[in-house]
Design an enzyme around this catalytic site. Structure first.
Site, PDB file in Angstrom:
ATOM      1  N   CYS A  83       1.167 -23.201  -1.732  1.00  0.00           N
ATOM      2  CA  CYS A  83       0.307 -22.060  -1.796  1.00  0.00           C
ATOM      3  C   CYS A  83      -0.915 -22.223  -2.760  1.00  0.00           C
ATOM      4  O   CYS A  83      -1.493 -23.384  -2.964  1.00  0.00           O
ATOM      5  CB  CYS A  83       1.020 -20.700  -1.701  1.00  0.00           C
ATOM      6  SG  CYS A  83      -0.172 -19.485  -1.470  1.00  0.00           S
TER       7      CYS A  83
ATOM      8  N   ASP B   8      -3.229 -22.361  10.332  1.00  0.00           N
ATOM      9  CA  ASP B   8      -3.639 -21.951   8.944  1.00  0.00           C
ATOM     10  C   ASP B   8      -5.273 -21.439   8.920  1.00  0.00           C
ATOM     11  O   ASP B   8      -6.162 -22.196   9.286  1.00  0.00           O
ATOM     12  CB  ASP B   8      -3.421 -22.737   7.775  1.00  0.00           C
ATOM     13  CG  ASP B   8      -3.390 -22.278   6.388  1.00  0.00           C
ATOM     14  OD1 ASP B   8      -4.352 -21.185   6.245  1.00  0.00           O
ATOM     15  OD2 ASP B   8      -2.819 -22.543   5.660  1.00  0.00           O
TER      16      ASP B   8
ATOM     17  N   HIS C 271      -0.291 -20.804   7.720  1.00  0.00           N
ATOM     18  CA  HIS C 271      -0.226 -20.805   6.309  1.00  0.00           C
ATOM     19  C   HIS C 271       1.306 -20.181   5.801  1.00  0.00           C
ATOM     20  O   HIS C 271       1.781 -19.423   6.373  1.00  0.00           O
ATOM     21  CB  HIS C 271      -1.169 -19.960   5.606  1.00  0.00           C
ATOM     22  CG  HIS C 271      -1.206 -20.050   3.988  1.00  0.00           C
ATOM     23  ND1 HIS C 271      -1.719 -20.957   3.444  1.00  0.00           N
ATOM     24  CD2 HIS C 271      -0.754 -19.209   3.007  1.00  0.00           C
ATOM     25  CE1 HIS C 271      -1.706 -21.164   2.209  1.00  0.00           C
ATOM     26  NE2 HIS C 271      -1.174 -19.980   1.997  1.00  0.00           N
TER      27      HIS C 271
END
Length: 285
Positions: free
Chosen positions: A165, A222, A254
């Site tokens: 991330c 995502d 994501h």
């Protein structure tokens, strides 16, 4: 190294009952409550776990580490946190890597700005902590983390890095910064974006400066790191004569490796983890 991970999938009730809280973090970040039932906890038996710190500009950088008990001259993997800090999930990833024979070290890269685990509102976390962290500071802290690992049971000649991330973007930046690393794995980190004082350049701006082989992992669904941005990054890498690999999982979104969240995609996470380990080993880590 054993590819079978001794781990247990815990329900939220079990997590609370067992009081899972290891290292410098205390459980999971408030912003991701409630914790999903798919959460994985990796058994710590046979591992050395602990806290360390290293002097950096502005104070002592806290570290969480996991390694095989009694191990020396171990290959090293630096683990760069999610946006939520070095909470239980990042610690568990360190334990999974330790099960593979690595010294895994996760530095608390927001320590000057505050504790991200204490924020329940993601927008407040982003404005008060994340946006205040300069890239240059992070890269310098990672340099000190690598040095610490080499002095605490790790082999300084066999170092890799992985980031998730927020840390996935940092992983790309570090690939331009430290040519001594053998390999880097970037998980669903931002590739493009507007420059700012603390984030002056994005990964796509730095393709020609990459010094380390990179493997990336992205979700086809995502909404933040879009397939358009992944395609542009792939084209930029090819134009620069790079052989880095960007893996896309069409059905994943994501955070697909974050087993404590609803975004978890077990098939994609398992495949990507195996690819990452093979990539590190291919490059001698």
């Amino acid at each position: 190294m054993n590819d079978v991970l001794p781990r247990v999938t815990l329900t939220r009730r079990t997590l609370l009952a067992t009081g899972v809280s290891l290292g410098i973090a205390s459980g999971f970040a408030r912003a991701v409550s409630p914790v999903a039932d798919s959460t994985i906890y990796t058994d710590a038996s046979g591992l050395d776990l602990g806290q360390g710190s290293v002097e950096v500009e502005g104070g002592k950088l806290p570290l969480y580490y996991a390694r095989p008990a009694g191990g020396t001259q171990l290959p090293v993997v630096i683990v760069v946190q999610e946006v939520f800090g070095v909470h239980e999930h990042i610690q568990d990833l360190c334990r999974r890597l330790a099960r593979q024979g690595y010294l895994a070290v996760a530095p608390e890269l927001y320590f000057r700005q505050g504790d991200p685990r204490q924020y329940s509102d993601i927008s407040e976390l982003m404005s008060k902590i994340v946006s205040q962290v300069p890239d240059a500071q992070v890269l310098a802290d990672l340099d000190q983390t690598v040095a610490w690992a080499g002095n605490h049971g790790g082999d300084a000649q066999r170092v890799a890095l992985t980031g998730f991330c927020w840390g996935g973007r940092i992983a790309w930046l570090y690939a331009t910064h430290n040519p001594k690393l053998k390999a880097i794995a970037a998980w669903y980190g931002r590739l493009m974006g507007q420059p700012s004082a603390n984030n002056p350049q994005q990964p796509i701006d730095l393709v020609k400066q990459l010094k380390v082989p990179v493997m990336g992992f992205y979700g086809g669904k995502d909404q933040g790191i879009t397939q358009d941005s992944v395609g542009k990054m792939r084209a930029a890498l090819q134009a620069a004569g790079r052989f880095d690999v960007l893996n896309v999982y069409p059905e994943a979104g994501h955070g697909f490796n974050a087993d404590y969240r609803a975004s978890y995609n077990a098939a994609a996470a398992t495949d990507a983890w195996a690819k990452m380990l093979a990539f590190f080993r291919h490059h001698g880590v």
